[in-house]
Design a protein around this motif. Structure first.
Motif, PDB file in Angstrom:
ATOM      1  N   ALA A   1       0.929  -0.839   0.093  1.00  0.00           N
ATOM      2  CA  ALA A   1      -0.358   0.007   0.029  1.00  0.00           C
ATOM      3  C   ALA A   1       1.025   1.224   0.142  1.00  0.00           C
ATOM      4  CB  ALA A   1      -1.140  -0.482   1.237  1.00  0.00           C
ATOM      5  N   LEU A   2       2.075   1.148   1.010  1.00  0.00           N
ATOM      6  CA  LEU A   2       2.557   2.545   1.256  1.00  0.00           C
ATOM      7  C   LEU A   2       4.778   1.933   1.553  1.00  0.00           C
ATOM      8  CD1 LEU A   2       2.463   5.533   0.291  1.00  0.00           C
ATOM      9  CD2 LEU A   2       2.467   5.721   3.155  1.00  0.00           C
ATOM     10  N   GLY A   3       4.498   1.013   0.891  1.00  0.00           N
ATOM     11  CA  GLY A   3       5.953   0.305   0.715  1.00  0.00           C
ATOM     12  C   GLY A   3       7.420   1.165   1.645  1.00  0.00           C
ATOM     13  N   PRO A   4       7.888   0.486   1.602  1.00  0.00           N
ATOM     14  CA  PRO A   4       9.106   1.550   2.567  1.00  0.00           C
ATOM     15  C   PRO A   4       9.830   2.533   2.216  1.00  0.00           C
ATOM     16  CG  PRO A   4      10.059  -0.549   2.694  1.00  0.00           C
ATOM     17  CD  PRO A   4       8.550  -0.285   1.258  1.00  0.00           C
ATOM     18  N   ASP A   5      10.635   2.681   0.130  1.00  0.00           N
ATOM     19  CA  ASP A   5      11.054   3.179  -0.433  1.00  0.00           C
ATOM     20  C   ASP A   5      10.091   4.763  -0.316  1.00  0.00           C
ATOM     21  OD1 ASP A   5      13.117   1.569  -0.690  1.00  0.00           O
ATOM     22  OD2 ASP A   5      12.461   1.267  -2.957  1.00  0.00           O
ATOM     23  N   LEU A   6       9.825   4.504  -1.263  1.00  0.00           N
ATOM     24  CA  LEU A   6       8.161   6.279  -0.685  1.00  0.00           C
ATOM     25  C   LEU A   6       7.823   6.627   1.057  1.00  0.00           C
ATOM     26  CD1 LEU A   6       6.162   7.645  -2.175  1.00  0.00           C
ATOM     27  CD2 LEU A   6       4.453   5.788  -1.991  1.00  0.00           C
ATOM     28  N   ARG A   7       8.295   5.542   1.746  1.00  0.00           N
ATOM     29  CA  ARG A   7       7.436   6.196   3.131  1.00  0.00           C
ATOM     30  C   ARG A   7       8.962   6.865   3.913  1.00  0.00           C
ATOM     31  NH1 ARG A   7       4.511   3.012   8.103  1.00  0.00           N
ATOM     32  NH2 ARG A   7       3.099   1.950   6.784  1.00  0.00           N
ATOM     33  N   ARG A   8      10.064   6.334   2.913  1.00  0.00           N
ATOM     34  CA  ARG A   8      11.119   7.156   3.525  1.00  0.00           C
ATOM     35  C   ARG A   8      11.435   8.471   2.593  1.00  0.00           C
ATOM     36  NH1 ARG A   8      13.858   2.242   3.430  1.00  0.00           N
ATOM     37  NH2 ARG A   8      13.992   2.088   1.486  1.00  0.00           N
ATOM     38  N   ALA A   9      11.636   8.336   1.101  1.00  0.00           N
ATOM     39  CA  ALA A   9      11.009   9.895   0.185  1.00  0.00           C
ATOM     40  C   ALA A   9       9.837  10.634   0.716  1.00  0.00           C
ATOM     41  CB  ALA A   9      10.893   9.339  -0.482  1.00  0.00           C
ATOM     42  N   LEU A  10       8.674   9.697   1.417  1.00  0.00           N
ATOM     43  CA  LEU A  10       7.673  11.361   1.741  1.00  0.00           C
ATOM     44  C   LEU A  10       8.394  11.352   3.494  1.00  0.00           C
ATOM     45  CD1 LEU A  10       4.348  12.123   1.628  1.00  0.00           C
ATOM     46  CD2 LEU A  10       4.131  10.356   2.153  1.00  0.00           C
ATOM     47  N   PHE A  11       8.475  10.677   3.771  1.00  0.00           N
ATOM     48  CA  PHE A  11       8.480  11.322   5.734  1.00  0.00           C
ATOM     49  C   PHE A  11      10.495  11.962   5.624  1.00  0.00           C
ATOM     50  CE2 PHE A  11       5.597   8.601   6.295  1.00  0.00           C
ATOM     51  CZ  PHE A  11       5.001   8.841   7.205  1.00  0.00           C
ATOM     52  N   GLY A  12      10.983  12.270   5.080  1.00  0.00           N
ATOM     53  CA  GLY A  12      12.642  11.707   4.901  1.00  0.00           C
ATOM     54  C   GLY A  12      12.660  13.174   3.692  1.00  0.00           C
ATOM     55  N   HIS A  13      12.033  13.383   3.017  1.00  0.00           N
ATOM     56  CA  HIS A  13      12.710  14.600   1.723  1.00  0.00           C
ATOM     57  C   HIS A  13      11.443  15.238   1.477  1.00  0.00           C
ATOM     58  CE1 HIS A  13      16.244  12.926   1.462  1.00  0.00           C
ATOM     59  NE2 HIS A  13      15.583  11.691   1.517  1.00  0.00           N
ATOM     60  N   ALA A  14      10.041  14.789   1.294  1.00  0.00           N
ATOM     61  CA  ALA A  14       9.335  15.260   0.868  1.00  0.00           C
ATOM     62  C   ALA A  14       8.495  16.000   1.746  1.00  0.00           C
ATOM     63  CB  ALA A  14       7.579  14.469   0.139  1.00  0.00           C
ATOM     64  N   MET A  15       7.937  15.851   2.638  1.00  0.00           N
ATOM     65  CA  MET A  15       7.665  17.022   3.412  1.00  0.00           C
ATOM     66  C   MET A  15       7.673  17.786   4.751  1.00  0.00           C
ATOM     67  SD  MET A  15       4.178  13.486   5.348  1.00  0.00           S
ATOM     68  CE  MET A  15       4.158  15.061   6.587  1.00  0.00           C
ATOM     69  N   PRO A  16       8.943  17.328   5.068  1.00  0.00           N
ATOM     70  CA  PRO A  16      10.123  18.074   5.658  1.00  0.00           C
ATOM     71  C   PRO A  16      10.396  19.028   5.438  1.00  0.00           C
ATOM     72  CG  PRO A  16      10.819  15.762   5.742  1.00  0.00           C
ATOM     73  CD  PRO A  16       9.610  16.039   5.061  1.00  0.00           C
ATOM     74  N   GLU A  17      10.521  19.473   3.207  1.00  0.00           N
ATOM     75  CA  GLU A  17      10.998  20.644   2.799  1.00  0.00           C
ATOM     76  C   GLU A  17       9.041  21.582   2.386  1.00  0.00           C
ATOM     77  OE1 GLU A  17      11.477  18.385  -0.998  1.00  0.00           O
ATOM     78  OE2 GLU A  17      13.496  17.921  -0.296  1.00  0.00           O
ATOM     79  N   LEU A  18       7.928  20.513   2.631  1.00  0.00           N
ATOM     80  CA  LEU A  18       6.604  20.741   2.296  1.00  0.00           C
ATOM     81  C   LEU A  18       6.504  22.133   3.600  1.00  0.00           C
ATOM     82  CD1 LEU A  18       4.100  21.484   1.666  1.00  0.00           C
ATOM     83  CD2 LEU A  18       3.267  19.339   2.927  1.00  0.00           C
ATOM     84  N   PHE A  19       6.858  21.451   4.828  1.00  0.00           N
ATOM     85  CA  PHE A  19       6.525  22.369   5.781  1.00  0.00           C
ATOM     86  C   PHE A  19       7.851  23.549   6.017  1.00  0.00           C
ATOM     87  CE2 PHE A  19       3.762  18.713   6.855  1.00  0.00           C
ATOM     88  CZ  PHE A  19       2.564  19.480   7.589  1.00  0.00           C
TER      89      PHE A  19
END
Length: 324
Positions: free
Chosen positions: A51-69
């Motif tokens: 559903a939401l694999g580990p690679d995407l989780r790392r990209a989402l939580f490690g890069h995309a969301m920190p950059e967004l906020f």
């Protein structure tokens, strides 16, 4: 009731839903486990590696969301809704060390985090959410045509959240205990703890797992209405004892604005009398803003609980309306 601040390890095993489809091998066993947990506690923890694999989780939580906020507040405030900040951008407020941004569909969520790959994964999360709802309703004995009616009448949204270091570092509390108002919320965590759920009626707090293939599904108050009280809304809070910054993603599900929500006909009988009269969501929203609604410890019960509603209103609506 809150018996202790310290949570225990998750005692209810996660239900593996990877590769599980209706009428497939393993469906009945998984359905029984999901239904049992939802009825007993108002939540279930599931595993689904696809559903939401580990690679995407790392990209989402490690890069995309920190950059967004990290964007200026003015940029984040461009996400607006006519329904106010609870459906758009929420900034830090006293007692709420959090900022979050809500978007109304998977495609918009993908654009917000600047990740086209996440669009398909958001759709996968919607399907996972629908599977948990289907299993719960089917496990309670709701007819297929009524299940289809419910699943086809929902809107789905995504809320991206950032939690700073809690103001109260002694307890690590970021968000006090509460119930969600919608149907079902699927919470995605990554490495940093935070979500805690209350199990049963004895006040035990359990720390939801943060493993990369786990998801915690929380019943909201409207699911309690639909199931005629069989599924309680999950009492939950956010507490991060490690006092670290934390990100989470919430996949939200609720009926469309203007809907009338009522108990399923199959779930009202002599042993289970009607708990809530039909709830018009627009009228309920106005009630929540009223002085009576703001003062009530349980606004939904005050608004449409059978013991508080006029009998004439019940005779007019009955328990046969589901969504309008």
């Amino acid at each position: 009731m809150v018996a202790t601040l310290e949570p225990q390890l998750m005692e209810i095993p996660a239900v593996d839903l990877h590769g599980i489809e209706p009428r497939s091998q393993g469906w009945e066993e998984a359905k029984a486990s999901v239904t049992a947990s939802m009825v007993a506690h108002g939540f279930v923890v599931v595993r689904h590696g696809g559903a939401l694999g580990p690679d995407l989780r790392r990209a989402l939580f490690g890069h995309a969301m920190p950059e967004l906020f990290a964007l200026p507040v003015e940029a984040k405030q461009r996400t607006v809704s006519r329904w106010g900040p609870f459906k758009s951008y929420l900034g830090n407020a006293p007692g709420l060390v959090r900022e979050s941004l809500r978007v109304e569909d998977a495609a918009d969520a993908a654009r917000v985090v600047n990740s086209p790959t996440s669009c398909g994964r958001c759709r996968n999360m919607v399907e996972l959410q629908r599977t948990v709802l289907r299993m719960t309703l089917e496990g309670l004995g709701v007819r297929e045509d009524h299940i289809q009616l419910i699943l086809g009448s929902h809107t789905h949204a995504v809320r991206l959240s950032r939690y700073g270091v809690p103001e109260d570092t002694a307890t690590g509390m970021s968000v006090r205990a509460h119930h969600d108002g919608g149907m079902l919320t699927v919470v995605v965590q990554h490495e940093v703890e935070g979500l805690e759920v209350q199990a049963g009626g004895d006040g035990r707090w359990l720390a939801a797992p943060t493993e990369p293939d786990t998801f915690t599904c929380l019943a909201g108050k409207l699911l309690t209405v639909v199931t005629n009280g069989r599924v309680p809304a999950c009492f939950h809070r956010v507490r991060t004892p490690s006092n670290r910054e934390r990100y989470s993603v919430l996949f939200l599900c609720r009926p469309r604005d203007g809907a009338v929500v009522s108990a399923m006909d199959e779930l009202v009988d002599a042993e289970h009398p009607l708990v809530y009269n039909p709830c018009n969501l627009d009228d309920y929203g106005e009630f929540r803003k009223s002085e009576e609604g703001r003062k009530s410890s349980d606004p939904l019960r005050a608004f449409c609980g059978v013991e508080t509603a006029a009998q004439g209103e019940y005779r007019e609506y009955g328990h046969y309306l589901f969504y309008q």
